[in-house]
Design an enzyme around this catalytic site. Structure first.
Site, short mmCIF file in Angstrom:
data_model
loop_
_atom_site.label_atom_id
_atom_site.label_comp_id
_atom_site.label_asym_id
_atom_site.label_seq_id
_atom_site.Cartn_x
_atom_site.Cartn_y
_atom_site.Cartn_z
N GLU A 161 -0.87 -16.50 -9.86
CA GLU A 161 -0.17 -15.28 -11.00
C GLU A 161 1.37 -16.30 -10.62
OE1 GLU A 161 -1.28 -11.53 -10.65
OE2 GLU A 161 -3.00 -12.94 -11.31
N CYS A 175 -6.69 -5.10 -7.65
CA CYS A 175 -6.21 -4.82 -6.77
C CYS A 175 -5.51 -5.33 -6.07
CB CYS A 175 -7.35 -4.19 -6.04
SG CYS A 175 -9.13 -5.16 -6.17
N HIS A 176 -5.79 -7.22 -6.44
CA HIS A 176 -5.27 -8.59 -5.37
C HIS A 176 -3.77 -8.58 -4.93
CE1 HIS A 176 -5.94 -9.71 -9.98
NE2 HIS A 176 -4.32 -10.48 -9.21
N TYR A 219 0.53 -0.83 -0.17
CA TYR A 219 -0.07 -0.20 -0.05
C TYR A 219 0.97 1.36 -0.13
CZ TYR A 219 -3.68 -2.96 1.21
OH TYR A 219 -4.49 -3.94 0.58
N ASN A 242 -12.33 -0.93 -5.70
CA ASN A 242 -12.21 -1.49 -7.13
C ASN A 242 -13.68 -2.24 -7.53
OD1 ASN A 242 -11.29 -2.46 -9.83
ND2 ASN A 242 -10.61 -3.76 -8.31
#
Ligand SMILES: [Zn+2]
Length: 353
Positions: free
Chosen positions: A342, A315-316, A284, A307
Site C-alpha cells: 500500500e 485491520c492490517h 491501537y 475481523n
C-alpha cells in the site's frame, strides 16, 4: 506466483512442524536431496542445510525429490483439483463416482485426502454439500421441488428433504425466501484465502491456514443463522476481480458490498477501520480514541483481531504506537507485505518483494 515468509520464520515453522504453514512454503534438505511440507514428522535437519521454495514445481526443478513421509506433492492444490471442481460445477448431477475418478486418472484416496486438507471435508461430503447448495439456489430461483430433487441426483423426496434440513436447518419449502453462506477459495500471491458471501455481501475473507478458521465458521453460523455451503456468487466473482487489482497495485478501495454483523462495539471498531485510507496506519490508541473509548486500546485490539474480512476491512493498518507491527491473524509477514504494497502505491506486490 507466490511470495515467501521471512527465512527465520520458515525455519522456526519447519523446526516446530507447524502444519499451519503447509501450502505456504516447502523445505528442501540439501544433504538428502528431499523436500518436505513444514509439518513433516521426520527428524529435522540442521538449519544451514535447508532451503525454501514457494511451490512444489520450484523444488522439483531445483532437483529435489518429494519426501515419502509427508508427500508434499499430494498436499498442494494442483491443476487436477481445479479441473475436478470445474467438472462438478458444469454437471447437473454434481456427483462423481470412484470409477469416474479413476477414468480421469485420479486415485480416489488421494482425492479424499486433498479435499480433507483443503476444504475440511471428504470429496464425497463436498459433492453432497455442493449439490445441496445448487438445489437451494434452484428452489430460490422458483424451480419446482420435484424437478430440483430429480436434478440433484437424489433418489427420493424424503432423502432430499432430510439432507436439505440437516444442512440448512429448514425444509426446502421455506428456503424460497432464504439465504445461505456460500464459501469459495481465492488464490492470491500471499497464499490461498477462503471467502464467503451472503446476499447482502462478502462476509468472510481469511487466509486458509489461519487457525481461527473453524472458530470463524462457527461465529458466522451463529451470527447469520445460515448454513455454509460451497458455491459461487456475483459478490465472490467481484471480490476476486478487485483483489487481483489490489495485489497488482491498481486498486486502492474496494466496492464489493460487505456484511459484517457483530456486537455494537465490534461494529464500531470495524467501521472505523474502513475509514483508514490505503497507504496509512493508525495505532491501537488512536483507534480507541476514534471510537470514543480512550484507554480501551486492548479491547479495540481484540475487536480488531475478530475481523472476519481480511484486507477489505483493513485491520492490517493498525500498528503499535512505537511503530512495531503489533499482531496479525494471517501472520505478521503478510501484514508487513500488505503495508509495503500500500505504501509503494501502484506497484505489483510481486515487484516489491
Ligand atoms: Zn517430509
Amino acid at each position: 506466483m507466490q511470495v515467501l515468509p521471512p527465512v527465520n520464520e520458515m525455519q522456526r515453522a519447519f523446526l516446530a512442524s507447524d502444519a499451519s504453514y503447509n501450502g505456504v512454503f516447502y523445505a528442501a534438505v540439501r544433504t538428502t536431496g528431499i523436500f518436505c511440507l513444514p509439518a513433516c514428522p521426520a527428524r529435522k535437519p540442521l538449519p544451514e542445510n535447508v532451503e525454501f521454495f514457494a511451490t512444489v514445481k520450484d523444488a522439483l526443478f531445483a532437483g529435489y525429490r518429494a519426501c515419502k513421509r509427508c508427500c508434499p506433492t499430494e498436499s498442494t492444490a494442483p491443476e487436477w483439483v481445479r479441473e475436478l471442481l470445474a467438472r462438478l460445477d458444469a454437471s447437473t448431477d454434481v456427483r462423481i463416482r470412484e470409477g469416474e475418478l479413476r477414468e480421469m486418472g485420479l486415485d480416489p484416496g488421494r482425492v479424499r485426502r486433498q479435499f480433507l486438507r483443503d476444504y475440511g471435508m471428504t470429496f464425497h461430503a463436498y459433492c453432497r454439500a455442493r449439490r445441496l447448495g445448487k438445489a437451494f439456489e434452484s428452489i430460490r430461483g422458483g424451480k419446482a421441488l420435484d424437478d430440483t430433487v430429480f436434478d440433484s441426483g437424489f433418489d427420493s423426496h424424503s432423502g432430499f428433504r432430510a439432507a436439505f434440513a440437516r444442512v440448512f436447518g429448514t425444509s426446502p419449502g421455506p428456503a424460497r425466501d432464504g439465504d445461505c453462506i456460500r464459501l469459495s477459495w481465492v488464490q492470491t500471491p500471499m497464499g490461498p484465502m477462503v471467502a464467503g458471501a451472503v446476499d447482502a455481501g462478502v462476509c468472510l475473507l481469511e487466509f486458509t491456514e489461519r487457525r481461527m478458521l473453524e472458530v470463524q465458521f462457527d461465529t458466522l453460523r451463529q451470527r447469520f443463522h445460515l448454513a455454509l455451503v460451497p458455491g459461487e456468487t456475483a459478490h465472490l466473482e467481484q471480490l476476486r476481480t478487485e483483489l487481483g487489482e489490489y495485489f497488482a497495485g491498481t486498486r486502492r478501495e474496494f466496492t464489493v458490498p460487505l456484511a459484517y454483523p457483530g456486537t455494537a462495539f465490534e461494529r464500531e471498531v470495524w467501521t472505523c477501520l474502513l475509514g483508514i485510507p490505503h497507504g496509512e496506519t493508525r495505532s491501537y490508541e488512536e483507534l480507541a480514541r476514534a471510537v470514543g473509548r480512550p484507554g480501551a486500546s486492548r479491547a479495540v485490539g481484540t475487536a480488531n483481531g475478530r475481523n472476519r474480512i481480511a484486507i477489505l476491512i483493513p485491520c492490517h493498518r493498525v500498528v503499535n504506537k512505537n511503530g512495531g507491527l503489533g499482531g496479525y491473524g494471517g501472520g505478521l509477514w503478510r501484514k508487513r507485505l500488505l503495508l509495503e504494497l500500500e505504501k509503494a502505491g501502484g506497484q505489483r506486490l510481486l515487484d516489491i518483494v
